[in-house]
Design a protein around this motif. Structure first.
Motif: not given
Length: 470
Positions: A387-391
């Motif tokens: 996800s963008e947050g994980q990235k």
């Protein structure tokens, strides 16, 4: 107007051990504004993509219907009239060179009669408040300006259902509040059904009709009205009214600006400025979208031209060897994907360990940080499936492992839920105490960040100055 119904919706990614969405049943009522929440990586973006048909729902895994018509029965060329999605990363959505051409492209794909396009285009830009960006090149815009353009495209398409994925992650607080009011107008005056995924819950409480949360059981649940105040409480005030940061007057000068000016294409961003940024302090930089904050960072790492003189520890940065200077000052890009060089998480971690400038991040420290950031178990995963947050969390960890003496962080909280922000700030505190790095941070999202800050620079109206309050 459209009502969206999810019936027994289940979706799994290939090789995933469990469905990311499991037996979801929910109806989004026509003409309502729904806020979708949940931790990073729990399926918010996946759900929105399924609702547009960008991800195909496998057979016998439930259904998605618009006004009782199954999504699969709607001809793809007609779906845009039903539903439009604003991506979390607008760079993944743009296809043309300028703002105007991007909107024309979208309207042509909607098969709008050519004579109607100019009026629709102008109205959409006016509605979002970015008419002044009409002829600008997209790659010259700030992250927040790009998000506003992406919203203008959605407005121009005039779909019945508007889906928005973290639409304000790079938008300054004043613009965010203004854009939210405009979304409310779309609901109230045009009857649009709006579903918006966000981690930062600031400003939503009096505006939305429903809050829907992705649960630990991979399904959706409506948050009861009585529970909503507690949910919003942590975001009701971005910065305490008692928070002040003293203007630094002593210490070792890290960067010195001597009559520095900045320009982007034909647009002046910074008038001739003298300023000192000090070593071993965490400096916050705030300012409206497009004011020049990211351009300043690019100048500090010699990726952007400027006039005047910039010095690092008393030496003109233009006279320093590029490779040696790059080992001293590192830049965390606003878009996480632009920083990755490998395929899997493990490969990126291994590369950073190999070329790190310090030895603080031992394998044990890295494993602990992965646990702290809720990234443990993702080592074999392809980075681009995160996800963008994980990235974003991975990107920050990688840059910390490199242990450059100076780290410039451009919107490090973009796409992060509050638990992730708190974990990240704690990791930064621990790392700074051990490594004595200097951080300079650009951020519009201040919830959870302020305990890390020592001083504050405001970039606005072509001026860059210390301010004691936000």
């Amino acid at each position: 107007m459209a009502t969206i119904t999810l019936h027994n919706l289940t979706f799994s990614y290939p090789e995933a051990v469990a469905p990311i969405l499991d037996q979801v049943n929910l109806t989004f009522a026509s003409g309502q504004f729904t806020l979708l929440t949940g931790p990073s990586g729990t399926g918010k973006s996946t759900l929105l993509k399924l609702m547009t048909g960008l991800l195909s729902l496998p057979a016998n895994q439930g259904s998605i219907s618009f006004n009782q018509t199954d999504l699969t029965a709607i001809v793809p060329t007609d779906r845009a009239a039903q539903v439009a999605l604003m991506f979390q990363n607008p760079n993944q959505q743009f296809a043309m060179d300028t703002v105007e051409n991007e909107l024309i492209f979208a309207l042509e794909n909607r098969q709008l009669p050519p004579q109607q396009i100019p009026q629709r285009l102008t109205a959409a830009l006016d509605f979002v408040g970015i008419s002044h960006l009409r002829h600008r090149h997209l790659n010259h815009l700030s992250g927040g300006e790009k998000q506003k353009v992406a919203l203008a495209v959605i407005v121009a398409m005039d779909s019945d259902v508007i889906l928005l994925d973290e639409p304000f992650a790079s938008v300054d607080p004043t613009a965010r509040a203004s854009l939210l009011r405009r979304l409310v107008r779309l609901r109230d005056e045009a009857g649009k059904t709006i579903i918006l995924a966000d981690h930062d819950l600031t400003d939503y409480e009096p505006l939305i009709d429903n809050v829907v949360r992705i649960t630990a059981e991979h399904t959706l649940a409506i948050v009861p009205q009585v529970q909503q105040p507690a949910l919003f409480q942590a975001f009701n005030q971005r910065v305490s009214t008692h928070t002040t940061w003293p203007t630094p007057t002593s210490g070792t000068p890290l960067f010195q600006l001597k009559q520095v000016t900045l320009q982007q294409a034909q647009h002046q961003l910074l008038e001739p400025t003298d300023l000192t940024i000090y070593q071993h302090q965490t400096t916050l930089i705030t300012g409206p979208n497009g004011s020049g904050k990211s351009t300043l960072f690019e100048a500090l790492v010699r990726l952007q031209t400027y006039s005047g003189q910039l010095t690092y520890l008393g030496k003109d940065i233009q006279k320093l060897k590029r490779k040696a200077y790059a080992r001293q000052v590192a830049l965390l890009f606003q878009d996480a994907e632009t920083q990755f060089l490998n395929i899997t998480v493990a490969e990126e971690l291994a590369q950073c360990q190999k070329y790190a400038y310090g030895d603080y991040f031992t394998p044990a420290h890295i494993d602990a940080a992965l646990q702290q950031l809720n990234l443990a178990g993702h080592q074999d995963q392809v980075i681009y499936t995160l996800s963008e947050g994980q990235k974003k969390k991975l990107q920050i960890l990688l840059m910390l492992i490199m242990q450059s003496p100076v780290l410039l962080l451009d919107e490090p909280l973009k796409g992060l839920d509050l638990a992730s922000i708190n974990a990240l700030v704690q990791l930064l505190k621990t790392t700074l105490a051990a490594t004595q790095q200097t951080l300079i941070i650009i951020s519009h999202q201040l919830t959870g960040l302020t305990p890390l800050i020592d001083c504050h620079l405001r970039f606005d109206q072509h001026q860059l100055q210390y301010q004691e309050a936000f």
